[in-house]
Motif scaffolding. Structure first.
Motif, PDB file in Angstrom:
ATOM      1  N   SER A 107       0.850  -1.190   0.000  1.00 15.63           N
ATOM      2  CA  SER A 107       0.000   0.000   0.000  1.00 15.63           C
ATOM      3  C   SER A 107       0.879   1.230   0.000  1.00 15.63           C
ATOM      4  O   SER A 107       2.085   1.164   0.256  1.00 15.63           O
ATOM      5  CB  SER A 107      -0.919   0.008   1.227  1.00 15.63           C
ATOM      6  OG  SER A 107      -0.154   0.031   2.427  1.00 15.63           O
ATOM      7  N   TRP A 108       0.270   2.366  -0.313  1.00 11.75           N
ATOM      8  CA  TRP A 108       0.996   3.636  -0.317  1.00 11.75           C
ATOM      9  C   TRP A 108       0.897   4.272   1.056  1.00 11.75           C
ATOM     10  O   TRP A 108      -0.149   4.266   1.686  1.00 11.75           O
ATOM     11  CB  TRP A 108       0.402   4.579  -1.368  1.00 11.75           C
ATOM     12  CG  TRP A 108       0.411   4.019  -2.753  1.00 11.75           C
ATOM     13  CD1 TRP A 108      -0.668   3.626  -3.487  1.00 11.75           C
ATOM     14  CD2 TRP A 108       1.558   3.773  -3.575  1.00 11.75           C
ATOM     15  NE1 TRP A 108      -0.265   3.151  -4.715  1.00 11.75           N
ATOM     16  CE2 TRP A 108       1.096   3.236  -4.791  1.00 11.75           C
ATOM     17  CE3 TRP A 108       2.921   3.956  -3.397  1.00 11.75           C
ATOM     18  CZ2 TRP A 108       1.945   2.882  -5.829  1.00 11.75           C
ATOM     19  CZ3 TRP A 108       3.771   3.605  -4.429  1.00 11.75           C
ATOM     20  CH2 TRP A 108       3.288   3.079  -5.621  1.00 11.75           C
ATOM     21  N   ALA A 109       2.009   4.826   1.524  1.00  8.86           N
ATOM     22  CA  ALA A 109       2.028   5.486   2.829  1.00  8.86           C
ATOM     23  C   ALA A 109       2.993   6.654   2.784  1.00  8.86           C
ATOM     24  O   ALA A 109       3.987   6.627   2.048  1.00  8.86           O
ATOM     25  CB  ALA A 109       2.439   4.507   3.938  1.00  8.86           C
ATOM     26  N   SER A 110       2.696   7.674   3.557  1.00  8.03           N
ATOM     27  CA  SER A 110       3.587   8.823   3.636  1.00  8.03           C
ATOM     28  C   SER A 110       4.929   8.389   4.193  1.00  8.03           C
ATOM     29  O   SER A 110       5.008   7.682   5.202  1.00  8.03           O
ATOM     30  CB  SER A 110       2.977   9.895   4.539  1.00  8.03           C
ATOM     31  OG  SER A 110       3.926  10.897   4.821  1.00  8.03           O
ATOM     32  N   SER A 111       6.013   8.793   3.542  1.00  9.42           N
ATOM     33  CA  SER A 111       7.335   8.442   4.039  1.00  9.42           C
ATOM     34  C   SER A 111       7.607   9.100   5.385  1.00  9.42           C
ATOM     35  O   SER A 111       8.499   8.684   6.122  1.00  9.42           O
ATOM     36  CB  SER A 111       8.407   8.850   3.026  1.00  9.42           C
ATOM     37  OG  SER A 111       8.325  10.234   2.742  1.00  9.42           O
ATOM     38  N   ALA A 119      13.295  13.643   8.708  1.00  8.74           N
ATOM     39  CA  ALA A 119      12.754  14.382   7.570  1.00  8.74           C
ATOM     40  C   ALA A 119      12.795  15.869   7.889  1.00  8.74           C
ATOM     41  O   ALA A 119      12.768  16.269   9.052  1.00  8.74           O
ATOM     42  CB  ALA A 119      11.328  13.937   7.266  1.00  8.74           C
ATOM     43  N   THR A 120      12.867  16.680   6.837  1.00 10.34           N
ATOM     44  CA  THR A 120      12.920  18.127   7.014  1.00 10.34           C
ATOM     45  C   THR A 120      11.886  18.786   6.109  1.00 10.34           C
ATOM     46  O   THR A 120      11.844  18.509   4.910  1.00 10.34           O
ATOM     47  CB  THR A 120      14.313  18.680   6.685  1.00 10.34           C
ATOM     48  OG1 THR A 120      15.279  18.077   7.547  1.00 10.34           O
ATOM     49  CG2 THR A 120      14.357  20.190   6.870  1.00 10.34           C
ATOM     50  N   ASP A 121      11.058  19.625   6.700  1.00  4.98           N
ATOM     51  CA  ASP A 121      10.073  20.386   5.930  1.00  4.98           C
ATOM     52  C   ASP A 121      10.540  21.835   5.827  1.00  4.98           C
ATOM     53  O   ASP A 121      11.113  22.384   6.770  1.00  4.98           O
ATOM     54  CB  ASP A 121       8.703  20.332   6.612  1.00  4.98           C
ATOM     55  CG  ASP A 121       7.654  21.110   5.840  1.00  4.98           C
ATOM     56  OD1 ASP A 121       7.032  20.522   4.939  1.00  4.98           O
ATOM     57  OD2 ASP A 121       7.473  22.314   6.119  1.00  4.98           O
ATOM     58  N   ALA A 142       5.992  12.164  16.503  1.00  8.34           N
ATOM     59  CA  ALA A 142       7.231  12.726  15.969  1.00  8.34           C
ATOM     60  C   ALA A 142       7.876  13.673  16.981  1.00  8.34           C
ATOM     61  O   ALA A 142       7.203  14.410  17.695  1.00  8.34           O
ATOM     62  CB  ALA A 142       6.952  13.469  14.672  1.00  8.34           C
ATOM     63  N   VAL A 143       9.199  13.642  17.014  1.00  5.88           N
ATOM     64  CA  VAL A 143       9.980  14.543  17.861  1.00  5.88           C
ATOM     65  C   VAL A 143      10.673  15.560  16.962  1.00  5.88           C
ATOM     66  O   VAL A 143      11.374  15.173  16.008  1.00  5.88           O
ATOM     67  CB  VAL A 143      11.038  13.768  18.677  1.00  5.88           C
ATOM     68  CG1 VAL A 143      11.934  14.732  19.444  1.00  5.88           C
ATOM     69  CG2 VAL A 143      10.367  12.798  19.633  1.00  5.88           C
ATOM     70  N   VAL A 144      10.471  16.845  17.227  1.00 11.08           N
ATOM     71  CA  VAL A 144      11.151  17.888  16.462  1.00 11.08           C
ATOM     72  C   VAL A 144      12.577  18.004  16.975  1.00 11.08           C
ATOM     73  O   VAL A 144      12.817  18.334  18.136  1.00 11.08           O
ATOM     74  CB  VAL A 144      10.418  19.239  16.586  1.00 11.08           C
ATOM     75  CG1 VAL A 144      11.220  20.342  15.891  1.00 11.08           C
ATOM     76  CG2 VAL A 144       9.031  19.142  15.972  1.00 11.08           C
ATOM     77  N   ARG A 145      13.538  17.699  16.119  1.00  9.35           N
ATOM     78  CA  ARG A 145      14.939  17.710  16.518  1.00  9.35           C
ATOM     79  C   ARG A 145      15.596  19.076  16.325  1.00  9.35           C
ATOM     80  O   ARG A 145      16.506  19.452  17.062  1.00  9.35           O
ATOM     81  CB  ARG A 145      15.715  16.659  15.720  1.00  9.35           C
ATOM     82  CG  ARG A 145      15.310  15.230  16.055  1.00  9.35           C
ATOM     83  CD  ARG A 145      15.997  14.225  15.147  1.00  9.35           C
ATOM     84  NE  ARG A 145      17.438  14.392  15.119  1.00  9.35           N
ATOM     85  CZ  ARG A 145      18.277  13.881  16.022  1.00  9.35           C
ATOM     86  NH1 ARG A 145      17.800  13.191  17.038  1.00  9.35           N
ATOM     87  NH2 ARG A 145      19.575  14.055  15.907  1.00  9.35           N
ATOM     88  N   LEU A 220      12.922  25.893   8.406  1.00  9.23           N
ATOM     89  CA  LEU A 220      13.169  24.453   8.268  1.00  9.23           C
ATOM     90  C   LEU A 220      12.894  23.761   9.594  1.00  9.23           C
ATOM     91  O   LEU A 220      13.394  24.182  10.650  1.00  9.23           O
ATOM     92  CB  LEU A 220      14.615  24.184   7.850  1.00  9.23           C
ATOM     93  CG  LEU A 220      15.008  24.429   6.391  1.00  9.23           C
ATOM     94  CD1 LEU A 220      14.970  25.924   6.060  1.00  9.23           C
ATOM     95  CD2 LEU A 220      16.379  23.877   6.106  1.00  9.23           C
ATOM     96  N   VAL A 221      12.100  22.707   9.543  1.00  7.66           N
ATOM     97  CA  VAL A 221      11.788  21.928  10.725  1.00  7.66           C
ATOM     98  C   VAL A 221      12.177  20.477  10.450  1.00  7.66           C
ATOM     99  O   VAL A 221      11.648  19.832   9.525  1.00  7.66           O
ATOM    100  CB  VAL A 221      10.287  22.002  11.085  1.00  7.66           C
ATOM    101  CG1 VAL A 221       9.984  21.139  12.309  1.00  7.66           C
ATOM    102  CG2 VAL A 221       9.879  23.454  11.362  1.00  7.66           C
TER     103      VAL A 221
END
Length: 227
Positions: A107-111, A119-121, A142-145, A220-221
């Protein structure tokens, strides 16, 4: 109607019907050919099985330019059971990854939902941005690093910026931790050390222009879902 007990044919072609398709022996292979023997013909069956270890696409490729074969092969070692993979029912969403439930159902899932994968947004900020800037949805657990503010063009005036969520606008970055009027190329980095939330969060930036008439930055997060 006659049924014949044929052992074979001396020809390398066997035609089905007066003007029908043909089976041809050539190059050590059996090919399905059209009536004029100038192109391959479709071959259909309820199950297509291969006794070898590979399937080859574009078998008649020129082997030059952009015309090459593509071979799909099973692993030569390590298999301990028969495998059956079932493909997803749709194309999925751009940027999603193909994942498995461990039983062969794909199935498809968000990475972004993968564990132990940082990951970085990135969200752009301009001097004329609105007061609340939507960023992205932080996945559950999720933990924001790291939060980094990169100044691309120095702001004028007295602008301010914070990053958080509704009800806690400075959860990940406080307005005293960044100076948007700093010179271009300056980067402000903050480790928020905030605990992970069990549900997804919509991150927002709260921005006040303070009379700014110029300026641009990137927010950037970086985050990870620990296993």
């Amino acid at each position: 109607m006659r049924f014949l007990d044929l052992r074979g044919t001396l020809s390398n072609l066997f035609r089905l019907g007066l003007g029908g398709l043909q089976l041809k022996s050539t190059g050590g292979k059996i090919r399905a050919r059209n009536a004029t023997d100038d192109a391959d013909a479709p071959l259909v069956g309820s199950t297509i099985a291969a006794s070898g270890d590979s399937l080859t696409l574009n078998e008649d490729a020129a082997g030059a330019g952009e015309d090459w074969t593509l071979t799909i092969s099973r692993p030569s070692t390590g298999m301990s059971q028969a495998l059956n993979f079932k493909m997803p029912a749709n194309y999925g969403t751009a940027g999603f990854a193909l994942t498995t439930d461990g039983a062969g159902n794909l199935s498809w899932a968000s990475s972004a939902a993968a564990t132990n994968l940082e990951a970085t947004d990135t969200t752009d900020l301009a001097f004329n941005s609105t007061g609340t800037v939507a960023m992205f949805q932080l996945p559950a657990d999720a933990v924001v690093r790291l939060v980094a503010i990169v100044i691309d063009t120095a702001f004028d005036g007295t602008p301010s910026l914070s990053i958080g969520v509704t009800g806690e606008l400075s959860r990940y970055l406080g307005s005293t931790q960044v100076d948007l009027t700093a010179a271009a190329g300056t980067t402000f980095e903050v480790d928020p050390s905030a605990a992970a939330e069990a549900t997804a969060q919509d991150l927002i930036a709260t921005y006040s222009a303070g009379g700014a008439t110029q300026g641009a930055a990137r927010m950037l997060v970086s985050y990870v879902i620990p296993s």
